[in-house]
Design an enzyme around this catalytic site. Structure first.
Site, PDB file in Angstrom:
ATOM      1  N   ASP A 102     -17.521  -5.055 -56.224  1.00 27.91           N
ATOM      2  CA  ASP A 102     -17.369  -6.419 -56.740  1.00 27.91           C
ATOM      3  C   ASP A 102     -18.571  -7.242 -56.281  1.00 27.91           C
ATOM      4  OD1 ASP A 102     -16.444  -8.949 -57.484  1.00 27.91           O
ATOM      5  OD2 ASP A 102     -14.377  -8.481 -56.917  1.00 27.91           O
ATOM      6  N   ASP A 203     -18.543 -11.081 -60.356  1.00 28.41           N
ATOM      7  CA  ASP A 203     -17.821 -12.323 -60.124  1.00 28.41           C
ATOM      8  C   ASP A 203     -18.452 -13.479 -60.910  1.00 28.41           C
ATOM      9  OD1 ASP A 203     -15.698 -13.549 -58.402  1.00 28.41           O
ATOM     10  OD2 ASP A 203     -17.378 -14.776 -57.705  1.00 28.41           O
ATOM     11  N   GLU A 245     -16.671 -11.309 -64.961  1.00 26.79           N
ATOM     12  CA  GLU A 245     -15.612 -12.316 -64.999  1.00 26.79           C
ATOM     13  C   GLU A 245     -16.153 -13.529 -65.746  1.00 26.79           C
ATOM     14  OE1 GLU A 245     -12.714 -14.733 -61.892  1.00 26.79           O
ATOM     15  OE2 GLU A 245     -14.825 -14.483 -61.434  1.00 26.79           O
ATOM     16  N   HIS A 319      -6.408 -10.664 -58.168  1.00 24.98           N
ATOM     17  CA  HIS A 319      -6.188 -11.246 -56.851  1.00 24.98           C
ATOM     18  C   HIS A 319      -6.146 -12.775 -56.864  1.00 24.98           C
ATOM     19  CE1 HIS A 319     -10.383 -11.365 -57.718  1.00 24.98           C
ATOM     20  NE2 HIS A 319     -10.564 -12.238 -56.747  1.00 24.98           N
ATOM     21  N   ASP A 320      -6.385 -13.382 -57.999  1.00 23.19           N
ATOM     22  CA  ASP A 320      -6.338 -14.843 -58.113  1.00 23.19           C
ATOM     23  C   ASP A 320      -5.089 -15.326 -58.839  1.00 23.19           C
ATOM     24  OD1 ASP A 320      -8.916 -15.075 -56.981  1.00 23.19           O
ATOM     25  OD2 ASP A 320      -9.897 -15.008 -58.943  1.00 23.19           O
TER      26      ASP A 320
END
Ligand code: TEU
Ligand code: CA
Length: 543
Positions: A102, A203, A245, A319-320
């Site tokens: 990531d 990200d 993302e 994870h968000d």
């Protein structure tokens, strides 16, 4: 790194996201780590996934749980060492699993060497690695806000300058206009590719070309130029998967990102279906009811738009985000059925499915006292809204519905203390429902959510139509069913899901009695057109 033929392996793959600090702790310090992941590779192979996306494990002060990187080429001691990482890549390969790193390229930690140098003086060679504006203390360059509250500008008295940060003050934005920044990042990516990683998740990639003076955060004018350059200099040299993302992606933007010519990325995460239960112009904490018809239309639109000219990522969770079964399913009496229905719905579509750790068990949201939350975003919001006069219960309700910690509670391995996640004190409490929801029980249960995910993964590998078939939405205005077809030259699928907790009559014509039922989350029942609460079926026709 040798030039290699692209196989687009990721089109038939299922990717599993691990949030390392919450996955498995191997040394009793209460924090998940790389050796913990190595211990669980057998579990992942059994599930059948092809690749693991690891949330950041790089060296980091952990202001934002690793999304604030202070050294891109080292591992944070909390998670292990670089050697452990190499070991993980090697061991995973033995289980036919690739490791996706990531990368946070939009910003670094303020404790990165570059930023420490940058702050020393305006003349420092690293100064221009970040984004600075002259000014006076208290007079901000503009009113842009940071993702985790407060201004996006932070004053550095020694320099009499502000630096720009789209997230926390400890996450200064990198200056992509500076070719030195870009080339440092590319060498770092190539260094990881040489270590044999299977790909990268990027990200907030659509924010790298920001133009703060014009209030532009995502989709800045130079975005695709930067991405194409990066792709040429790095990704295109290997047979890897890349997923960006992109909160600001529309189907047209996503088509550029995921252009089948491979000039940019494999795919992006778009969030249109995720943001449906929010209020226009408000924060994510201000929830709104789920518009079911809109959900169908939005997902169908993405399916149609990207067909043969792009590629979708398919996800409910990360994870968000709050847990899908608590958000759009029913985490009480129909937890198992609704978790399976949501899985069928997603895995039947075209794209690469992502499973977020614990989703395959039907893990649920939590409700803690405020002291037990850990997430910077949640804690900042709590303070901010308290100051603004919101009531405790209003604030806590938003946290229950939306806190990122819903996703970050320890993975539920078994019914022993702390869900079998750690022998020490976990960094965040386990969800008390681990006694009933855990992997140990589910791997041996043919009716578990885990077995459903496993079956769906197998089906996707067995029938080409899952990867290649054209999508067609059925019953677009029906208030109970989410149903669609998938079809290529040789095969056709019907995916029919009763989205709610009541029996429902399906109005679709079809010779259901004689069609092959590839998967169903209920025993066959008498009346074939009646669907039980959250019943989901996949029918198959060989043409
Ligand atoms: O998230 C991007 C992002 O926009 C988040 O602020 C998102 O809006 C928020 O988490 C929703 O609650 C990425 C990472 O996924 C996130 O974990 C990081 O905190 C963030 O970037 C900064 O790196
Ligand atoms: Ca540990």
């Amino acid at each position: 790194m040798s030039e290699c033929k692209k196989t687009n392996w990721w089109k038939k793959a299922v990717i599993y996201q691990i949030y390392p600090r919450s996955f498995k702790d191997s040394n009793g310090d209460g924090i998940g780590d790389l050796n913990g992941i190595i211990q669980k590779l057998g579990y992942l192979e059994n599930l059948g996934i092809d690749a693991v996306w690891l949330s950041p494990v790089f060296k980091s002060p952990q202001d934002d749980n690793g999304y604030d990187i202070s050294d891109y080429q080292d591992i944070d001691p909390m998670f292990g060492s670089l050697e452990d990482m190499e070991n993980l890549i090697r061991e995973a390969k033995k289980h036919n699993i690739r490791i996706i790193m990531d990368l946070v390229l939009n910003h670094s930690s303020d404790e990165h060497y570059w930023f420490k140098e940058a702050k020393k003086s305006r003349e420092n060679p690293y100064h221009d690695y970040y984004i600075w504006r002259d000014g006076e203390e208290g007079i901000l360059p503009n009113d842009m806000k940071a993702g985790f509250g407060g201004s996006a500008w932070e004053w550095v008295p020694e320099l009499k300058q502000y630096y720009f940060h789209q997230f926390s003050v400890k996450q200064p934005d990198l200056n992509w206009e500076n070719p030195k920044v870009r080339s440092e990042l590319y060498s770092m990516i190539n260094w990881w590719m040489n270590k044999g990683v299977g790909g990268f998740r990027l990200d907030v990639i659509d924010q790298i070309a920001k133009e703060p003076d014009k209030n532009i955060t995502n989709n800045g004018p130079k975005l695709h130029e930067f991405i194409q350059e990066m792709s040429r200099e790095t990704f295109q040299k290997g047979d890897i998967v890349t997923v960006g993302e992109a909160w600001g992606a529309t189907p047209d933007i996503a088509k550029m990102f995921s252009n089948p010519d491979g000039s940019e990325l494999s795919m992006v995460f778009q969030f249109e279906h995720i943001m449906l239960d929010t209020q226009e112009g408000k924060e994510k904490w201000d929830t709104a009811p789920l518009p079911f018809i809109k959900l169908k239309k939005v997902l169908a639109h993405w399916q149609q738009e990207l067909y043969q000219c792009g590629w979708n990522s398919l996800f409910w969770n990360n994870h968000d985000l709050p847990r899908i079964v608590s958000r759009w399913g029913n985490d009480k009496e129909y937890r198992v059925q609704s978790a399976k229905m949501l899985a069928v719905l997603l895995h039947g579509m075209q794209g690469t499915p992502y499973i977020y750790q614990g989703e395959e068990l039907g893990m649920t949201n939590v409700q803690y006292q405020i002291e037990d939350y850990r997430d910077i975003e949640t804690l900042n919001m709590y303070k901010e809204r308290k100051d603004k006069g919101y009531s405790e219960s209003e604030i806590m309700d938003s946290i229950y519905a939306r806190s990122r910690d819903n996703a970050r509670t320890p993975m539920q391995w078994d019914d022993s203390a702390n869900a079998g996640f750690t022998e020490g004190e976990p960094w965040i409490k386990a969800n008390p429902d681990y006694a009933v929801i855990n992997a140990a029980d589910q791997i041996k249960d043919p009716d578990s959510v885990f077995t459903c995910y496993k079956t769906l993964i197998q089906l996707r590998k067995k029938y080409d139509v899952f990867a290649s078939g054209r999508f067609g939405l059925l019953l677009p205005d029906d208030a109970s069913f989410f149903a669609y077809t998938r079809e290529n030259q040789y095969e056709k699928l019907y995916v029919i899901c009763n989205f709610y907790g009541k029996d429902a009559l399906c109005q679709l014509d079809g010779d259901w009695e004689n069609m092959e039922l590839l998967y169903g989350n209920y025993e066959k029942n008498g009346k074939i057109n009646i669907y039980k609460p959250y019943e989901a079926r996949i029918y198959y026709i060989k043409k």
